[in-house]
Design an enzyme around this catalytic site. Structure first.
Site, PDB file in Angstrom:
ATOM      1  N   HIS A   1       0.545  -1.071  -0.087  1.00 54.55           N
ATOM      2  CA  HIS A   1       0.153   0.395   0.254  1.00 54.55           C
ATOM      3  C   HIS A   1       1.010   1.262  -0.206  1.00 54.55           C
ATOM      4  CE1 HIS A   1      -3.157  -2.384   1.816  1.00 54.55           C
ATOM      5  NE2 HIS A   1      -3.237  -2.408   1.684  1.00 54.55           N
TER       6      HIS A   1
ATOM      7  N   LYS B   1     -17.297  -6.821   5.021  1.00 52.37           N
ATOM      8  CA  LYS B   1     -15.998  -7.693   5.525  1.00 52.37           C
ATOM      9  C   LYS B   1     -16.335  -8.264   7.031  1.00 52.37           C
ATOM     10  CE  LYS B   1     -12.600  -6.904   2.116  1.00 52.37           C
ATOM     11  NZ  LYS B   1     -11.214  -6.255   2.112  1.00 52.37           N
TER      12      LYS B   1
ATOM     13  N   ARG C   1      -1.554  -5.979  -8.018  1.00 54.24           N
ATOM     14  CA  ARG C   1      -0.488  -6.883  -8.082  1.00 54.24           C
ATOM     15  C   ARG C   1      -0.166  -7.571  -9.301  1.00 54.24           C
ATOM     16  NH1 ARG C   1      -2.608  -7.625  -2.148  1.00 54.24           N
ATOM     17  NH2 ARG C   1      -4.850  -7.337  -2.956  1.00 54.24           N
TER      18      ARG C   1
ATOM     19  N   SER D   1      -2.564  -7.181   3.074  1.00 56.92           N
ATOM     20  CA  SER D   1      -3.003  -7.112   4.698  1.00 56.92           C
ATOM     21  C   SER D   1      -2.967  -8.735   5.330  1.00 56.92           C
ATOM     22  CB  SER D   1      -4.301  -6.194   4.732  1.00 56.92           C
ATOM     23  OG  SER D   1      -3.735  -5.001   4.324  1.00 56.92           O
TER      24      SER D   1
HETATM   25  P1  ADP Z   1     -10.255  -3.366  -0.298  1.00 57.68           P
HETATM   26  O1  ADP Z   1     -11.003  -3.663   0.822  1.00 57.68           O
HETATM   27  O2  ADP Z   1     -10.849  -2.093  -1.177  1.00 57.68           O
HETATM   28  O3  ADP Z   1      -9.561  -3.898  -1.423  1.00 57.68           O
HETATM   29  P2  ADP Z   1      -7.612  -3.196   0.601  1.00 57.68           P
HETATM   30  O4  ADP Z   1      -6.756  -1.916   1.284  1.00 57.68           O
HETATM   31  O5  ADP Z   1      -7.424  -5.219   0.425  1.00 57.68           O
HETATM   32  O6  ADP Z   1      -8.552  -2.635   0.524  1.00 57.68           O
HETATM   33  O7  ADP Z   1      -6.185  -2.232  -0.747  1.00 57.68           O
HETATM   34  C1  ADP Z   1      -6.475  -1.192  -1.486  1.00 57.68           C
HETATM   35  C2  ADP Z   1      -5.941  -0.677  -2.948  1.00 57.68           C
HETATM   36  O8  ADP Z   1      -4.407  -0.794  -2.562  1.00 57.68           O
HETATM   37  C3  ADP Z   1      -6.546  -2.280  -3.352  1.00 57.68           C
HETATM   38  O9  ADP Z   1      -6.285  -1.206  -4.826  1.00 57.68           O
HETATM   39  C4  ADP Z   1      -5.600  -3.020  -3.398  1.00 57.68           C
HETATM   40  O10 ADP Z   1      -5.270  -3.469  -4.869  1.00 57.68           O
HETATM   41  C5  ADP Z   1      -4.112  -2.706  -3.925  1.00 57.68           C
HETATM   42  N1  ADP Z   1      -3.113  -3.422  -3.073  1.00 57.68           N
HETATM   43  C6  ADP Z   1      -3.458  -4.191  -1.957  1.00 57.68           C
HETATM   44  N2  ADP Z   1      -1.734  -4.843  -1.705  1.00 57.68           N
HETATM   45  C7  ADP Z   1      -0.763  -3.903  -2.698  1.00 57.68           C
HETATM   46  C8  ADP Z   1       0.580  -4.227  -3.183  1.00 57.68           C
HETATM   47  N3  ADP Z   1       0.616  -5.213  -2.690  1.00 57.68           N
HETATM   48  N4  ADP Z   1       0.317  -3.640  -3.492  1.00 57.68           N
HETATM   49  C9  ADP Z   1      -0.363  -2.766  -4.728  1.00 57.68           C
HETATM   50  N5  ADP Z   1      -1.709  -2.948  -4.594  1.00 57.68           N
HETATM   51  C10 ADP Z   1      -1.871  -3.070  -3.593  1.00 57.68           C
END
Ligand code: ADP
Length: 164
Positions: free
Chosen positions: A17, A41, A91, A130
């Protein structure tokens, strides 16, 4: 001034992130990280307030990054905060499928007012999520490769409080 919204659960914020925030903050005048409350969620590791607190601490010295909490549709949050677009991180192909659907829905429900910009994770963060970090913590293995020391410390404290 071009503002963009980066919405997500961030439970917890990983280095993946943070890589996306870094790229977005280089490209746009202001990045607003929206920590989203999503009732669909299942309950996560950190509460909304805790996730906010952690992310605020991570970005306290970056003056073009702002952190807010929100619920409801990300497009409404974007419009309310005068953001031109929503940022999402990509990703892999599996992210792509989901993000294509999400951006189409967001375009439709905002009457084409909010667009989505996808940024690509640098390769070292391509497998970081996460949920994976929570798994590794659960196995008592080192998570410092995947999260900032501030997040690591908060996760260890949380784990101790859950075991007690
Ligand atoms: P959500 O519940 O909206 O998917 P997340 O916190 O899981 O929330 O992810 C938020 C955003 O960050 C999403 O667009 C996700 O694809 C992106 N994201 C999560 N992990 C990574 C990573 N390792 N690299 C790049 N983008 C990521």
């Amino acid at each position: 001034m071009t503002k963009v919204l980066y919405p997500g659960s961030f439970d917890p914020m990983t280095k993946g992130h943070m890589n996306i925030v870094e790229q977005a903050s280089d490209l746009f005048d202001e990045v607003i990280i929206a920590v989203m409350q999503n009732p669909l969620k299942k309950s996560g590791l950190f509460t909304l307030e805790e996730r906010m607190e952690i992310i605020k601490e991570l970005y306290q010295r970056m003056n073009n990054v702002r952190v807010i909490s929100a619920s409801g549709a990300a497009v409404d949050v974007a419009l309310l905060n005068e953001c031109k677009a929503i940022i999402r991180g990509l990703r892999s192909l599996s992210d792509y499928d989901y993000e294509v659907q999400l951006q189409q829905m967001n375009k439709e429900i905002s009457d084409n007012k909010v667009n989505t910009i996808c940024l690509f994770a640098d390769k070292e963060y391509q497998f970081v999520s996460s949920s994976m970090v929570k798994e590794v913590l659960n196995l008592d293995k080192d998570i410092s490769r995947y999260v900032d020391p501030i997040v690591r410390e908060r996760m260890l404290v949380k784990k101790r409080s859950l075991i007690r």
